[in-house]
Design an enzyme around this catalytic site. Structure first.
Site, PDB file in Angstrom:
ATOM      1  N   GLN A  75      34.647   0.005  25.921  1.00 56.67           N
ATOM      2  CA  GLN A  75      34.914   0.422  24.499  1.00 56.67           C
ATOM      3  C   GLN A  75      33.541   1.076  23.919  1.00 56.67           C
ATOM      4  OE1 GLN A  75      35.402  -3.896  23.060  1.00 56.67           O
ATOM      5  NE2 GLN A  75      37.382  -3.132  22.420  1.00 56.67           N
ATOM      6  N   ARG A 127      40.999  -7.540  30.011  1.00 55.34           N
ATOM      7  CA  ARG A 127      42.140  -8.326  29.394  1.00 55.34           C
ATOM      8  C   ARG A 127      43.380  -8.353  30.325  1.00 55.34           C
ATOM      9  NH1 ARG A 127      41.488  -6.005  23.413  1.00 55.34           N
ATOM     10  NH2 ARG A 127      39.272  -6.233  23.359  1.00 55.34           N
ATOM     11  N   ASP A 159      31.817   0.774  21.574  1.00 56.70           N
ATOM     12  CA  ASP A 159      31.756  -0.512  20.642  1.00 56.70           C
ATOM     13  C   ASP A 159      30.346  -0.412  19.765  1.00 56.70           C
ATOM     14  OD1 ASP A 159      32.805  -2.805  19.532  1.00 56.70           O
ATOM     15  OD2 ASP A 159      32.908  -3.982  20.997  1.00 56.70           O
ATOM     16  N   HIS A 193      33.152  -4.392  12.687  1.00 52.84           N
ATOM     17  CA  HIS A 193      33.315  -3.818  14.114  1.00 52.84           C
ATOM     18  C   HIS A 193      33.724  -2.378  13.897  1.00 52.84           C
ATOM     19  CE1 HIS A 193      34.048  -8.119  15.420  1.00 52.84           C
ATOM     20  NE2 HIS A 193      34.417  -8.285  14.173  1.00 52.84           N
ATOM     21  N   CYS A 202      31.701  -8.194  21.006  1.00 49.24           N
ATOM     22  CA  CYS A 202      31.427  -9.060  19.760  1.00 49.24           C
ATOM     23  C   CYS A 202      30.574 -10.363  19.848  1.00 49.24           C
ATOM     24  CB  CYS A 202      32.466  -9.370  18.723  1.00 49.24           C
ATOM     25  SG  CYS A 202      34.092  -8.234  19.066  1.00 49.24           S
ATOM     26  N   LYS A 213      40.449  -3.930   6.714  1.00 51.77           N
ATOM     27  CA  LYS A 213      40.054  -2.753   7.665  1.00 51.77           C
ATOM     28  C   LYS A 213      40.549  -1.410   7.279  1.00 51.77           C
ATOM     29  CE  LYS A 213      43.991  -3.572  10.691  1.00 51.77           C
ATOM     30  NZ  LYS A 213      44.372  -3.295  11.979  1.00 51.77           N
ATOM     31  N   HIS A 249      28.646  -3.132  16.505  1.00 49.20           N
ATOM     32  CA  HIS A 249      28.458  -3.869  15.349  1.00 49.20           C
ATOM     33  C   HIS A 249      27.781  -3.747  14.235  1.00 49.20           C
ATOM     34  CE1 HIS A 249      30.983  -5.795  18.830  1.00 49.20           C
ATOM     35  NE2 HIS A 249      31.919  -5.926  17.676  1.00 49.20           N
TER      36      HIS A 249
END
Ligand code: ZN
Ligand code: ZN
Length: 646
Positions: A384, A366, A386, A518, A337, A472, A388
Site C-alpha cells: 500500500q 491477507r 499508505d 488513513h 496503521c 470517509k 496516516h
C-alpha cells in the site's frame, strides 16, 4: 387513497391498490413505456405489485442499475426455462443478477454443457422471450412449495424453502415455467431482445466445497441487439487490455506456483515501473509535508488484538507464526496503521507539532481463497502507498484539502480524467452504530463536505455508508472502457487513536486525543498497476514508462554511431536502450512495437552522415529526421504536458 412519495419529493395521491406502472403512467407515457422495475420503501417490487399503504416509490428504467438488475434476473428465468426444455430432468438452484448480467447454477446430473451448446440455448431462450410472457408473482404456502419441489426431486429448492418462513414464500410464473423467487422482474419477457451466454464454470452449492458441484452458466441480455454488439466489442477490447495478458507481454510481473498463489513476482521492467511510481508519489508527498517511516512485515499478535484487526482478520486470514522458544506469536501484517500508531506513541507531541504525517510503502498480507485470486487485483500480499495523518479536529478540513490535492495530482498525472467522489456519512437514524462523540462526527463530516466543496469535486453524500469509526471520502474512477474502480479512499478514524491511547498536549496544557486519517492515493501498487495497464492498454504516460526510446541500428556498421546516439540521449535524460542484435530492422521495430516503447530511433547510413536520427512513434507515425536536441525537446514538451509539478 394512499400517498406515494417520489424521489424528487413530489407526492402522488392514488387509489389503494395502485401499481408502480399506474404511477409511471400518471407521470408520463414515456416513463410508463420504459419503466421496468420499482422499489417501494426499500423493497424491490414488480411494476404490477398493488401498493396498499403510504410510502416512497422509485421507478427504474434500463438506464438505472436497479433496472438492469431486474432485466438480467428476469432473463435468468428465461434461460432456466430454455435449459429445462433442452435438458429435461436437470435441477435448477439459484439465478441472480450480477454486476454485468446474470448466472444460473444448475445441477445437470450426468449431462455436461460447454460453449458449443450456447447457440442452441440462446436460440431457445430468445424464442421464449419473443412470446411476451408476463412475469406473475404468487404467494405459496410452505407446505405447497415443499411438495411442488419434492415432487420434482429438486433437493436444492427444498433446502431453500425449508429455511424460509411460511407466509413469505413466492413463486414467479411466466409462460409454462415456475420458479421459487422473491421478485424483482421486468413486466414481460418481450422486452428482452438479445441474449448471450458468456461462460460456464463449476460452483459448489451454497459456495461450500463439501457440497455438490453445480454448473454455473453466465449470461447477459439487452433490450436492443445493438447494445449486445457493443458490449461484446467492449469485452474484446477488455480482453486485449487484460492486465494479466499485458503484464506478460511487457514482462512486468509473473507468478510462480513454487513461491505460492497470489504472491506476485515483479520482473525488472515491472520493478522499474513501480520504482518510478513510488518516486513520483514520494516527491509530491515530501512537498506536502509527509515523513517516510519503515515498519516490519510482522507484528505481535497483541498489537492486532489492541487495534481490533485480529478480530477482523485473525480467524479468516493467515494464522499466527509461533517462535520456537518463549512461545511468542506474530501475525503477518494485515494493515500498517497499528505500527504507525506506535510510531506516534514513541514520543510526546504538543498541539504545535501536529499534524504528523507518516508515509510508508508498506507491504501487507491477507489470505484470499485461491478461487478468489485474480492477477494483480486480488492477491495475498500487496504494497500500500499508505500514510496516516494525526491531527486535531480543527485541522481536519485543511488536511482533507491537502489529501484531495495530492490525489487529484496523482489522477491527473496518470491520465484519469473521469471521476467522481463519494462522501460517506453516518446513518442519523442509527447513532448507536458509531463510536466517538456526536460533536466530533458532525465536525468531521462537515470538514469533509467543505473540503470537497472548496476543491470543486463532483461529489455525492451517501448517508449510512460511513465506517463505524469515522466518515470517509472515496474517488470513483471510470477507466477507458467505462468500468468503475474505487480508488484513493480518505478515511477519518476515531477508533485507533482511542485503542492506542494516542494523545497530544493542547494549548490548555491538558492531554487531548488526535484524529487519525488513513489515505492511499494508489490504494495498492499491485491493483493500481493493473488499473493503469487496463486503462492505458500498456501505453503508459511518457514520464512514467521505464524505457522511453530504443535505438535500432540498421546494421552492424552503424553500431558505433548508435552507441553515440544512446549516450547523447542519456545525457538528455531520456531513458533509452539499444537493440544491436543481428536482426533486420523490420523485426526490431515489430518487437519494439509489441513492447510498446514510445519512440524507435532508427540509425543507418544517412543518419550517420547527417548526424541525425530517424524517429518512429509507437503505432507507426513517422516523425522524420531529427537532431538529438530537437528530439529531446519533443520528449520534454510531452512530459511537461502531463506531469506538472506538485
Ligand atoms: Zn425471479
Ligand atoms: Zn490505515
Amino acid at each position: 387513497m394512499i400517498k406515494i412519495t417520489l424521489p424528487d419529493g413530489a407526492v402522488k395521491e392514488a387509489e389503494k391498490g395502485t401499481t408502480p406502472f399506474s404511477i409511471a403512467q400518471s407521470i408520463s407515457e414515456g416513463l410508463a413505456r420504459n419503466v421496468i422495475s420499482a422499489k417501494f420503501n426499500d423493497t424491490t417490487v414488480e411494476t404490477t405489485t398493488p401498493l396498499t399503504e403510504d410510502g416512497r416509490l422509485t421507478l427504474y428504467t434500463w438506464n438505472d442499475d436497479e433496472g438492469k438488475k431486474a432485466f438480467w434476473h428476469s432473463t435468468s428465468h428465461v434461460v432456466a426455462q430454455a435449459l429445462e426444455e433442452l435438458y429435461p430432468g436437470i435441477k435448477l438452484t439459484i439465478g441472480p443478477a450480477i454486476e454485468n448480467g446474470f448466472y444460473y447454477d444448475v445441477d445437470f446430473g450426468d449431462e455436461t454443457i460447454s460453449e458449443k451448446d450456447f447457440p442452441k440455448i440462446e436460440k431457445k431462450a430468445l424464442e421464449i422471450a419473443r412470446g411476451k410472457h408476463d412475469y406473475t408473482m404468487r404467494s405459496v404456502s410452505k407446505a405447497d412449495a415443499l411438495s411442488y419441489y419434492k415432487e420434482q426431486g429438486n433437493e436444492y429448492k427444498v433446502e431453500l424453502i425449508e429455511n424460509l418462513d411460511d407466509g413469505t414464500i413466492t413463486f414467479c410464473d411466466h409462460s409454462t415455467f415456475t420458479d421459487l423467487c422473491r421478485g424483482g422482474h421486468i413486466p414481460n419477457t418481450g422486452i428482452i431482445k438479445a441474449i448471450k451466454l458468456l461462460s460456464v464454470a463449476g460452483a459448489y452449492w451454497r459456495g461450500d466445497e463439501k457440497n455438490t458441484q453445480l454448473t454455473r452458466v453466465y449470461g447477459i441480455s439487452f433490450p436492443k441487439q445493438k447494445e449486445l454488439t457493443e458490449y461484446l466489442q467492449l469485452l474484446e477490447e477488455a480482453k486485449k487490455r487484460d492486465h494479466r495478458k499485458l503484464g506478460k507481454e511487457l514482462e512486468l510481473f509473473t507468478f510462480s506456483q513454487k513461491v505460492g498463489q497470489g504472491l506476485p513476482l515483479w520482473l525488472p521492467n515491472g520493478a522499474a515501473l513501480r520504482e518510478r511510481l513510488e518516486q513520483f508519489l514520494k516527491k509530491a508527498q515530501k512537498k506536502a509535508g509527509y515523513e517516510m517511516v519503515v515498519t516490519p512485515h510482522i507484528g505481535q499478535k497483541e498489537l492486532y488484538v489492541t487495534s481490533g484487526h485480529y478480530a477482523k482478520y485473525g480467524e479468516d486470514s493467515f494464522q499466527p507464526i509461533h517462535t520456537p522458544k518463549e512461545d511468542e506469536e506474530f501475525l503477518l501484517k494485515p494493515m500498517n496503521c497499528p505500527h504507525h500508531c506506535e510510531i506516534y506513541n514513541s514520543q510526546p507531541f504538543s498541539y504545535k507539532d501536529l499534524p504528523k504525517r507518516y508515509a510508508e510503502f508498506g507491504t501487507v498480507y491477507r489470505y484470499e481463497q485461491s478461487g478468489e485470486l485474480h492477477g494483480l487485483t486480488r492477491v495475498r500480499g500487496f504494497t500500500q502507498d499508505d500514510a496516516h495523518i494525526f491531527c486535531t479536529t480543527e485541522q481536519l478540513n485543511d488536511e482533507f484539502k491537502n489529501v484531495i490535492d495530492l490525489t487529484l495530482y496523482v489522477l491527473n498525472s496518470l491520465g484519469f480524467e473521469d471521476f467522481t467522489a463519494q462522501v460517506s456519512v453516518r446513518d442519523l437514524e442509527n447513532p448507536d452504530k458509531y463510536i466517538g462523540n456526536t460533536d466530533d462526527w458532525e465536525k468531521a463530516e462537515q470538514a469533509i463536505i467543505d473540503a470537497a466543496e472548496e476543491k470543486g469535486l463532483n461529489y455525492v453524500v451517501e448517508s449510512g455508508e460511513a465506517a463505524f469509526y469515522g466518515p470517509k471520502l472515496d474517488f470513483m474512477i471510470k477507466d477507458a472502457l467505462g468500468r468503475n474502480w474505487q480508488l484513493g479512499t480518505i478515511q477519518v478514524d476515531y477508533n485507533l487513536p482511542k485503542r492506542f491511547d494516542l494523545t497530544y498536549k493542547g494549548s490548555d496544557n491538558e492531554l487531548h486525543r488526535p484524529v487519525m486519517i488513513h489515505r492511499a492515493p494508489f490504494g495498492s501498487m499491485e491493483r493500481f498497476v493493473a488499473l493503469l495497464l487496463e486503462h492505458t492498454g500498456g501505453n503508459f504516460p511518457l514520464w512514467l514508462i521505464p524505457t522511453q526510446a530504443i535505438v535500432l541500428p540498421v546494421s552492424e556498421k552503424h553500431e558505433k554511431y548508435a552507441e553515440k546516439v544512446l549516450n547523447s540521449l542519456e545525457n538528455h535524460e531520456i531513458r533509452a536502450l539499444i537493440d544491436n542484435r543481428n536482426e533486420t530492422v523490420g523485426k526490431k521495430i515489430r518487437e519494439a512495437e509489441l513492447k510498446k516503447i514510445p519512440f524507435m530511433i532508427i540509425v543507418g547510413e544517412q543518419e550517420e552522415a547527417s548526424a541525425s536520427l530517424s524517429v518512429r512513434r509507437h503505432g507507426g507515425e513517422d516523425l522524420g529526421s531529427l537532431s538529438v536536441d530537437t528530439f529531446s525537446d519533443l520528449v520534454t514538451t510531452e512530459i511537461n504536458s502531463t506531469l506538472k509539478s506538485f
